[in-house]
Structure formats: structure tokens, C-alpha cells
Scaffold this motif. Structure first.
Motif, PDB file in Angstrom:
ATOM      1  N   UNK A 123       9.349   6.931   0.064  1.00 50.66           N
ATOM      2  CA  UNK A 123       8.715   5.619   0.199  1.00 50.66           C
ATOM      3  C   UNK A 123       9.645   4.600   0.848  1.00 50.66           C
ATOM      4  N   UNK A 124      10.931   4.658   0.504  1.00 51.11           N
ATOM      5  CA  UNK A 124      11.883   3.725   1.099  1.00 51.11           C
ATOM      6  C   UNK A 124      11.996   3.953   2.602  1.00 51.11           C
ATOM      7  N   UNK A 125      12.007   5.200   2.995  1.00 53.55           N
ATOM      8  CA  UNK A 125      12.106   5.501   4.434  1.00 53.55           C
ATOM      9  C   UNK A 125      10.808   5.108   5.145  1.00 53.55           C
ATOM     10  N   UNK A 126       9.685   5.372   4.515  1.00 56.07           N
ATOM     11  CA  UNK A 126       8.386   5.084   5.139  1.00 56.07           C
ATOM     12  C   UNK A 126       8.135   3.576   5.259  1.00 56.07           C
TER      13      UNK A 126
END
Length: 66
Positions: free
Chosen positions: A61-64
Motif C-alpha cells: 500500500x505504501x508503494x502504491x
């Protein structure tokens, strides 16, 4: 009163409706040391898998999002 009527109708249709006091408790089998070890190992694997999945989802989620 409605629940009593429903109980009577179900009793007439299906016969005897079992209550909690109709069930006898099952005898408890003794747990061996090997069974405890297998249970503990399975619990550790489950916890490790859940934590790994939580970390993976957080990173994904952090990367997305950024």
C-alpha cells in the motif's frame, strides 16, 4: 408470544427440537506432549504467516499510494 407460536409450529413440523440440555458433553481425550508441540508449532506458523502478510500489505500500500 410470537416465538412460542413459532416454536410450536416447528415442533409440529420437525418433531422434537433439541435443547441445550439434550446434548451430553463428549469425553475429553488426554493430550500428549507431542500433540501440544504440534499445536504450538502450528500456532507459531499461523502467527508468522499473518504478520508477514500484514507487513507485505503495508509495504504494498505504501508503494502504491506514493
Amino acid at each position: 408470544m410470537g416465538l412460542l407460536a413459532l416454536d410450536i409450529v416447528l415442533w409440529l413440523i420437525r418433531g422434537h427440537i433439541p435443547r441445550f440440555d439434550d446434548f451430553q458433553p463428549l469425553p475429553v481425550a488426554p493430550v500428549s506432549a507431542g500433540g501440544r508441540l504440534v499445536r504450538a508449532f502450528a500456532a507459531m506458523i499461523t502467527i508468522f504467516a499473518a504478520l508477514s502478510l500484514a507487513v507485505w500489505v503495508t509495504v504494498w500500500l505504501a508503494i502504491a499510494l506514493f
